[in-house]
Design a protein around this motif. Structure first.
Motif, PDB file in Angstrom:
ATOM      1  N   ALA A   1       1.017  -1.228   0.082  1.00  7.38           N
ATOM      2  CA  ALA A   1      -0.019   0.209  -0.142  1.00  7.38           C
ATOM      3  C   ALA A   1       0.985   1.389   0.005  1.00  7.38           C
ATOM      4  O   ALA A   1       0.648   2.385  -0.684  1.00  7.38           O
ATOM      5  CB  ALA A   1      -0.945  -0.081   1.395  1.00  7.38           C
ATOM      6  N   ASP A   2       1.987   1.124   0.593  1.00  9.66           N
ATOM      7  CA  ASP A   2       2.740   2.500   0.801  1.00  9.66           C
ATOM      8  C   ASP A   2       4.189   2.317   0.357  1.00  9.66           C
ATOM      9  O   ASP A   2       5.148   2.804   0.747  1.00  9.66           O
ATOM     10  CB  ASP A   2       2.614   2.947   2.449  1.00  9.66           C
ATOM     11  CG  ASP A   2       3.063   1.784   3.199  1.00  9.66           C
ATOM     12  OD1 ASP A   2       3.141   0.718   2.727  1.00  9.66           O
ATOM     13  OD2 ASP A   2       3.223   1.984   4.498  1.00  9.66           O
ATOM     14  N   ALA A   3       4.365   1.489  -0.848  1.00  5.38           N
ATOM     15  CA  ALA A   3       5.834   1.328  -1.415  1.00  5.38           C
ATOM     16  C   ALA A   3       5.657   1.337  -2.687  1.00  5.38           C
ATOM     17  O   ALA A   3       4.427   0.972  -3.239  1.00  5.38           O
ATOM     18  CB  ALA A   3       6.507   0.075  -0.818  1.00  5.38           C
ATOM     19  N   LYS A   4       6.703   1.625  -3.555  1.00  2.76           N
ATOM     20  CA  LYS A   4       6.468   1.581  -4.793  1.00  2.76           C
ATOM     21  C   LYS A   4       6.651   0.316  -5.634  1.00  2.76           C
ATOM     22  O   LYS A   4       7.265  -0.482  -5.048  1.00  2.76           O
ATOM     23  CB  LYS A   4       8.004   2.296  -5.436  1.00  2.76           C
ATOM     24  CG  LYS A   4       7.815   2.526  -7.120  1.00  2.76           C
ATOM     25  CD  LYS A   4       9.207   3.363  -7.405  1.00  2.76           C
ATOM     26  CE  LYS A   4       9.036   3.430  -8.962  1.00  2.76           C
ATOM     27  NZ  LYS A   4      10.388   4.218  -9.416  1.00  2.76           N
ATOM     28  N   ASP A   5       5.700  -0.276  -6.692  1.00  5.62           N
ATOM     29  CA  ASP A   5       5.896  -1.437  -7.181  1.00  5.62           C
ATOM     30  C   ASP A   5       7.433  -1.799  -7.657  1.00  5.62           C
ATOM     31  O   ASP A   5       7.907  -0.967  -8.238  1.00  5.62           O
ATOM     32  CB  ASP A   5       4.984  -1.517  -8.299  1.00  5.62           C
ATOM     33  CG  ASP A   5       3.545  -1.424  -7.414  1.00  5.62           C
ATOM     34  OD1 ASP A   5       3.276  -1.259  -6.619  1.00  5.62           O
ATOM     35  OD2 ASP A   5       2.403  -1.471  -8.604  1.00  5.62           O
ATOM     36  N   VAL A   6       7.549  -2.975  -7.684  1.00  2.18           N
ATOM     37  CA  VAL A   6       8.999  -3.497  -8.149  1.00  2.18           C
ATOM     38  C   VAL A   6       8.582  -4.846  -8.918  1.00  2.18           C
ATOM     39  O   VAL A   6       7.692  -5.590  -8.516  1.00  2.18           O
ATOM     40  CB  VAL A   6       9.939  -3.883  -7.106  1.00  2.18           C
ATOM     41  CG1 VAL A   6      10.193  -2.380  -6.352  1.00  2.18           C
ATOM     42  CG2 VAL A   6       9.550  -4.924  -6.136  1.00  2.18           C
ATOM     43  N   GLU A   7       9.547  -4.968  -9.871  1.00  2.00           N
ATOM     44  CA  GLU A   7       9.514  -6.267 -10.755  1.00  2.00           C
ATOM     45  C   GLU A   7      10.520  -7.199 -10.029  1.00  2.00           C
ATOM     46  O   GLU A   7      11.901  -6.905  -9.796  1.00  2.00           O
ATOM     47  CB  GLU A   7       9.893  -6.095 -12.253  1.00  2.00           C
ATOM     48  CG  GLU A   7       8.931  -5.322 -12.842  1.00  2.00           C
ATOM     49  CD  GLU A   7       7.554  -5.659 -12.937  1.00  2.00           C
ATOM     50  OE1 GLU A   7       7.401  -6.805 -13.427  1.00  2.00           O
ATOM     51  OE2 GLU A   7       6.522  -4.955 -13.057  1.00  2.00           O
ATOM     52  N   ALA A   8      10.068  -8.675 -10.028  1.00  2.00           N
ATOM     53  CA  ALA A   8      10.885  -9.619  -9.476  1.00  2.00           C
ATOM     54  C   ALA A   8      10.944 -10.771 -10.330  1.00  2.00           C
ATOM     55  O   ALA A   8      10.104 -11.379 -10.923  1.00  2.00           O
ATOM     56  CB  ALA A   8      10.132 -10.096  -8.132  1.00  2.00           C
ATOM     57  N   PRO A   9      12.373 -10.694 -10.974  1.00  2.31           N
ATOM     58  CA  PRO A   9      12.702 -11.845 -11.966  1.00  2.31           C
ATOM     59  C   PRO A   9      12.497 -13.092 -11.322  1.00  2.31           C
ATOM     60  O   PRO A   9      12.725 -13.736 -10.217  1.00  2.31           O
ATOM     61  CB  PRO A   9      14.183 -11.497 -12.124  1.00  2.31           C
ATOM     62  CG  PRO A   9      14.563 -11.096 -10.801  1.00  2.31           C
ATOM     63  CD  PRO A   9      13.562 -10.003 -10.283  1.00  2.31           C
TER      64      PRO A   9
END
Length: 383
Positions: free
Chosen positions: A165-173
């Motif tokens: 909810a309060d963090a930037k989305d990240v891509e996980a390989p």
């Protein structure tokens, strides 16, 4: 409407079940599904050291949040097979520069202790987005998310999205294995691909906590060995299994990339007190992880690579005895005689010579560097 899914891998499996909708999209919750009749687990009181650690971290978190610190997601490399993916990541509290100020520059020299000066965000909800669907889970008391979801991803390198909810989305390989994969590599890290000198505790502590991460040295010839193995076996996955803590995962990933090791998931463990005691068992972590990989990939034969400075020969021998069909060979990087004696080890793996066949049937190979192991692999007809 829920589409049909491939069955989960053998053993315990974290699948997904519908729990509602998020922004108009179905959301599924990562849960543990037992394939055998389950009995209620007894309620255990958490170890005092873990309860003390949680209380201290909660107090620090409240203070830092009032100073503007916010959660940040750190994505780790996962892996998977047909119809399922193991997703790993961690949520930590990080400082945010005041509005209008540029982000702080990363220090040129990153000391090892910085990896352990972290504050986990405990029990926060995380949404995993994969193959057009969403799954809900929560971080554990160390801020870690480690769950398996049902997701139909094509073989090869893919990615899933982690969000809170309060963090930037990240891509996980994610490394999704080919359905017909029959060979893979499981490698230790300390003193196998990276010089750590674990047999000497004071030097190991200096290397891990004080030394600049760019000063860490690679074991001679090992990167070339892995490159040759993956070239000779296209599509073969490389997994790095270590007793190291998740705190050092970013530094280890940078080290492997900097020294041209093939990318692959890091299978690490927790740092500090556990719910059961003061420290986690590194040996047990390796045994449990190897057994899990045998269940998840029953047709894959692994080349197990380690060193004789700790307990790799013993752990690999136990795994080969229990799962001979999952072991192609065991390659041990031999430390110097002084290091081996200080570690309480032995100069050669069980059975004697540099390349022998034990009664359980697996090949044992032993050499001081990557070039020697490559030569023995070729002589044994394993390449």
């Amino acid at each position: 409407m829920v589409r049909a899914r491939a069955p989960p891998p053998p053993g315990d499996f974290r699948g997904a079940c519908p729990v509602g909708r998020l922004g108009g999209a179905p959301v599924r919750q990562a849960v543990r599904v037992s394939l055998t009749p389950a009995t209620p687990a007894p309620v255990r009181r958490m170890h005092g050291a873990a309860r003390f650690e949680d209380a201290v971290e909660q107090a620090i978190e409240r203070r830092l949040r009032t100073r503007g610190w916010l959660p940040k997601i750190y994505a780790y490399t996962g892996y998977g097979g047909t119809g399922w993916v193991r997703v790993m990541g961690r949520v930590l509290l990080t400082p945010v520069p005041p509005q209008g100020e540029p982000p702080r520059r990363a220090p040129k020299k990153v000391r090892g202790w910085r990896s352990f000066a972290t504050l986990p965000v405990k029990h926060t909800e995380m949404i995993i987005k994969a193959a057009g669907e969403r799954y809900r889970t929560r971080t554990d008391r160390t801020g870690l998310v480690d769950c398996v979801i049902k997701a139909d991803l094509e073989p090869g390198w893919r990615s899933v999205t982690l969000s809170t909810a309060d963090a930037k989305d990240v891509e996980a390989p994610v490394r999704v294995m080919e359905p017909d994969a029959r060979f893979g590599i499981i490698s230790d890290i300390d003193d196998t691909v990276m010089v750590t000198a674990l047999p000497r505790p004071l030097l190991a502590a200096w290397n891990s906590f004080v030394l600049d991460e760019h000063a860490r040295a690679a074991v001679p010839g090992m990167a070339v060995l892995y490159e040759r193995l993956t070239t000779a076996n296209p599509g073969a996955p490389v997994l790095y299994l270590s007793t190291g803590a998740w705190n050092v995962a970013p530094a280890l990933t940078r080290f492997l990339s900097r020294h041209l090791y093939p990318p692959g998931p890091l299978l690490l463990t927790d740092w500090g007190p556990t719910p059961d005691g003061w420290f986690r068992s590194g040996q047990q972590h390796k045994r449990v992880t190897l057994a899990r990989l045998a269940r998840e990939f029953p047709r894959v034969r692994w080349l197990l690579i380690g060193d004789d400075g700790q307990h790799d020969p013993e752990i690999y021998a136990e795994f080969a005895k229990a799962h001979p069909q999952n072991v192609a060979a065991i390659a041990i990087r031999r430390l110097s005689p002084t290091q081996t004696v200080l570690a309480g080890g032995f100069p050669n793996p069980p059975g004697g010579g540099p390349a022998t066949r034990r009664t359980t049937g697996e090949n044992w190979l032993c050499a001081p560097d990557g070039a020697g192991l490559w030569r023995l692999l070729r002589e044994a007809g394993l390449v």
